[in-house]
Structure formats: C-alpha cells, structure tokens
Design a protein around this motif. Structure first.
Motif, PDB file in Angstrom:
ATOM      1  N   VAL A 148     -68.248 -69.567 -12.450  1.00  0.00           N
ATOM      2  CA  VAL A 148     -68.112 -70.909 -11.865  1.00  0.00           C
ATOM      3  C   VAL A 148     -69.074 -71.016 -10.683  1.00  0.00           C
ATOM      4  CG1 VAL A 148     -66.522 -72.507 -10.685  1.00  0.00           C
ATOM      5  CG2 VAL A 148     -65.664 -71.019 -12.523  1.00  0.00           C
ATOM      6  N   SER A 173     -68.865 -75.368 -14.240  1.00  0.00           N
ATOM      7  CA  SER A 173     -68.719 -74.270 -15.195  1.00  0.00           C
ATOM      8  C   SER A 173     -68.797 -74.795 -16.615  1.00  0.00           C
ATOM      9  CB  SER A 173     -67.372 -73.573 -14.982  1.00  0.00           C
ATOM     10  OG  SER A 173     -67.266 -72.451 -15.826  1.00  0.00           O
ATOM     11  N   ALA A 179     -63.032 -73.611 -13.895  1.00  0.00           N
ATOM     12  CA  ALA A 179     -63.434 -74.446 -12.750  1.00  0.00           C
ATOM     13  C   ALA A 179     -62.188 -75.044 -12.095  1.00  0.00           C
ATOM     14  CB  ALA A 179     -64.380 -75.548 -13.212  1.00  0.00           C
ATOM     15  N   ILE A 198     -72.322 -76.406 -14.878  1.00  0.00           N
ATOM     16  CA  ILE A 198     -72.774 -75.410 -13.898  1.00  0.00           C
ATOM     17  C   ILE A 198     -74.138 -75.769 -13.284  1.00  0.00           C
ATOM     18  CG2 ILE A 198     -73.893 -73.774 -15.504  1.00  0.00           C
ATOM     19  CD1 ILE A 198     -72.155 -71.599 -13.961  1.00  0.00           C
TER      20      ILE A 198
END
Ligand code: UGA
Length: 453
Positions: A148, A173, A179, A198
C-alpha cells in the motif's frame, strides 16, 4: 490495538512510529544504524523535532514503543510494516531507491506470516509495483502480502501536529481491502481519506510538493518584479491570498525553498517526466527561480558593499533551511555562505539549533554563540532563517555593534521603515515600496539611506 513495525528512524519513521504508539498501537522501529538505536534506547533523539522526545518517552514507558536493529524482532508480531527509509537524490535527480530495495528484500526473506507492507518513503511513481515484485521474487516460499502506498505530508518542525491533524490521508493499492485496513489505522484522526490505485497515490505526493514549491517560486518571481517596479511583495501576497481561490499559504517570498523534500522531489518529478518523453517546463522554471533567489541574496550583499565582499566580515543569522528544525539539507544559507566565502568574505553565523550539524559537516564559517556576537564588527548582516528569536532582537544594539549597518532580510521579517529609522540600510526580498529602487512618493535618499546615515 495493532502490531506495527516501522523500518527507518529518520523524520518520517520516528514520527510515524511514535504517533501510532500514542494512538494505542504496539510499535517497534527497526534501523540498521546501531548507534542510532543505541541512542534511542537511552532516550536520545536522532533528530530535533518539537515535542518528539516527550512523546517517545511517554510511549516507551507505556511499553507501546521500542527500537531494535533486528528485522526478525521487528517483523515477529507485525501485521503492518511501514517502509520509512531515505530516498536521496542520485546525481541526475532520480530518486535513489537502494534503501527501499534493501528493506523490501529483507522483509520478504524474513516474513513468516501475511503482512501489509506500506510505503511511506517518497518514491517514484511505479515503485509500489516494483516493491511488490521484489517481495514476491525474494520470498523463500509464497506468503500473502499486499503493498500500500501511503505518502507522508508532514512538515519538519510541526511533524507531530501534522500527523495528528492531517488535511487528508491518502492510500493507494491494487488490493483495496489492504488499503482500507491501513486507512483504518488512521481512523482515530478523523481526516478526509482518499483511497486510490497505487500509482495515483504516489503521484499525489509529488504533485503536492511540486505545487507548493511552484507557489514559492511564483511569489519569488513576483518579488523580483516588485523590486523593479516599486511594489511590496508582502502586501501583494496578502492581497492575493485573501482570494479564497488562491489562499494565503506558501506565498512568503524569500531566499527560496530548501530542505530534504522540495528540492529532491521537484527534481525527481522533472526527471520522471523527462525520462518518459515529456518536457517539464514549469518544473524547470520552478527550480531555476529557486536557485536564482539564493544568488540574489549574495548579490544584494555585494552591491551594498560596493561590488566586492573580499576581506569583509559578513554575519549570517540562521542556517537551518527553515525555523524549528536542525536540518541543514539544501539549506539556502549554506549556498550563500559558500558563495560569499569563495569571494573572500569571512563569515560569522549563528543558528539556535543547527550549529552542531553545521560544524559536523565542516563548512567555511565561524560559528558564534548568539545573534549579537554575529553582529559584532560585521560589515553586513544577512537574515536567512526566520527563527522567532531573531524577530525580537534589540536591533538598536545590533546596529551599534556592526562596522557598517547593512542589513539584508532574506525572509522579510523586519519592518523596513523601523530598520531605516534605526539607521540601517535595509534590503528585503521584493520590497520595492519599502526600500528597493525608487518607490512612488519617495526619493532615492529616504528609500535607502547611505551607510552611516
Ligand atoms: C514539505 C511539505 O510541506 C510537507 O507537506 C511534506 O510532507 C514534506 O515536504 C515532505 O515531502 O516530506 P518541509 O520540507 O518540512 O515539508 O518544509 P516546508 O514547511 O514545506 O518548507 C519547505 C521550504 O519552503 C522551506 O525552506 C521554507 O523556508 C520554504 N518556504 C515555505 C518558503 O520559502 N516560502 C513559503 O511561503 C513557505
């Protein structure tokens, strides 16, 4: 209560670990630097950050915070691992990821249960995917994990309140559930939350820092124009900042931005753009203007001293890149000191907390005990960092101690009229109406009295 491991005991790591412990979690910090960990275990902080020492002590005593050099110990019970290691600039401006790579590899080699790995270090867009790849390739056997991105927005000097009262927290993420679990760690802070992919999360960090740096370079460019046209940038910034669409923050003209973040991140973003075939023209201008501001300070001093600083003694107030920190990384003061010393000046300087770092690095400067000792016998005085203690100096006394009353106020903290009334020849940054050039309604004489007036 969650079990958290934090890798790295720099600014981001120390603040993240301590604040999560203070929120009731069990946190262990891992750093491979034995000396740092030894000192931390004796209660000695590796950095100066207001409020940190007390908060560390409280949480160590409550058995919620500990420090180790052992990854095994750090990872043993961890559910979340925060990577908070440094990402220095390589020569070409690209971020150097060797520490991120080393921690991702070690985590992968040693993990024996599922983990959520959180990247808090500022890393180029795409690094989260790269970390995930390193972890899967380095695991001796496949164990579940998620990566993450959770960028840090704290400022040095107010890092703890920034962590505890953030404007927002960002989580990115490919694994939304992971996340959300990380977002949950931050839920006691009641801040707006952005959950995204991400790469977008990584970009939010760079774009935020680059935008703030752009505001600073923008107002610095305006300040140069103000000087030439007889306007005062302080009033211009106030007049602009009252517009809600503009806002008042990051519009202080001065010696330009420094520190471990803006210079590195703007350069890295420009480099990412270039290597992907685009022309980061605005970012290039932001960096050029920032370099120019430092040169301007040295130029102002030279001008006031009749074109040369050779053989002169110049006093510098403040060395840290901003107040409330001992950080001198990319500090504008050091560039100015270097430039004036190269031109033959003797430099005397004082900073309330950064002097140890300056002497450790061996700069060409005589460090003295206080601001008055800086002024003693100086031909010119430059204010480089706006520490509160410099705002309340006895300027009459300062003037009396100087060989010539020449004052360059790199952060516009002094009132130009007051300084002139005291007999200083005052130069601010972009204060055209107040002493630079020939302002409306003033004569050249009353705008800038000559030395000794
Ligand atoms: C900056 C950001 O503000 C944080 O949000 C971010 O998390 C951090 O970088 C990071 O990436 O880690 P920091 O470098 O601690 O934080 O310091 P700032 O308070 O943002 O100041 C940066 C520089 O800009 C200083 O040299 C300061 O003197 C200068 N500055 C700031 C100006 O010249 N004018 C202004 O109006 C504001």
């Amino acid at each position: 209560m969650k079990n958290i491991c934090v890798i790295g005991s720099g600014y981001v790591g120390m603040v993240t670990a301590t604040c999560f412990a203070d929120l009731g979690n069990k946190v262990i910090t891992v750093d491979i630097d034995e000396k740092k960990i030894e000192k931390l275990n004796q209660g000695i902080m590796p950095i100066y950050e207001p409020g940190l020492e007390e908060l560390v002590e409280r949480n160590v005593n409550a058995d919620r915070l500990s420090f180790t050099t052992s990854y095994e110990e750090g990872l043993k019970d961890a559910e979340f691992v925060f990577i908070c290691v440094g990402t220095p600039s390589a020569v070409d401006g690209e971020a150097d990821l060797k520490y991120v790579r080393a921690s991702a590899t070690t985590i992968a080699e040693l993990m024996d249960h599922p983990l959520i790995i959180i990247n808090k270090s500022t890393v180029p867009v795409g690094t989260g995917d790269w970390v995930a790849d390193i972890v899967s390739r380095s695991q001796p056997e496949a164990i579940d994990f998620a990566v993450v991105s959770c960028p840090e927005f704290l400022r040095e000097g107010s890092a703890i309140p920034d962590f505890m009262n953030p404007d927002r927290n960002v989580f990115g993420s490919t694994n939304r559930e992971a996340a959300e679990q990380v977002a949950d760690l931050y839920s006691p802070l009641n801040a707006p939350t952005v959950i995204t992919d991400i790469r977008t999360s990584e970009m939010i960090k760079y774009a935020s820092n680059a935008f703030l740096a752009t505001r600073i370079s923008f107002i610095n460019e305006i300040s140069i124009i103000c000087e030439r046209l007889g306007a005062d940038v302080m009033e211009v910034a106030r007049g602009m900042g009252l517009d809600k669409r503009i806002g008042p923050h990051f519009l202080n003209a001065g010696v330009g931005y420094g520190g471990s973040c803006f210079p590195k991140d703007v350069k890295a973003l420009a480099n990412m753009a270039l290597t992907h075939g685009t022309h980061p023209q605005l970012l290039s201008a932001v960096m050029d203007i920032n370099d120019f501001q430092r040169k301007q300070v040295a130029q102002k001093v030279r001008e006031l001293l009749g074109g040369s600083v050779d053989g002169r003694t110049i006093g510098v107030l403040g060395i840290a890149f901003k107040p409330n920190t001992d950080d001198i990384r990319e500090a504008p003061a050091l560039t100015v000191i270097r430039s004036l010393a190269n031109q033959g000046a003797t430099i005397k300087a004082y900073d309330p907390v950064a002097m140890e770092n300056v002497s450790n690095e061996g700069h060409n400067v005589n460090l003295v005990d206080n601001a008055y000792a800086v002024a003693e016998g100086a031909d010119a005085l430059i204010l480089m960092t706006e520490w509160n203690e410099f705002k309340n100096l006895d300027m009459k006394r300062i003037k009396g101690m100087m060989r010539e009353p020449l004052l360059v106020d790199g952060r516009n903290i002094y009132d130009p009229d007051e300084m002139r009334d005291l007999g200083f020849v005052y130069r601010g940054m972009g204060r055209g109406y107040n002493g630079e050039g020939v302002p409306n309604g003033h004569t050249a004489e009353d705008a800038a009295p000559v030395a000794g007036d």
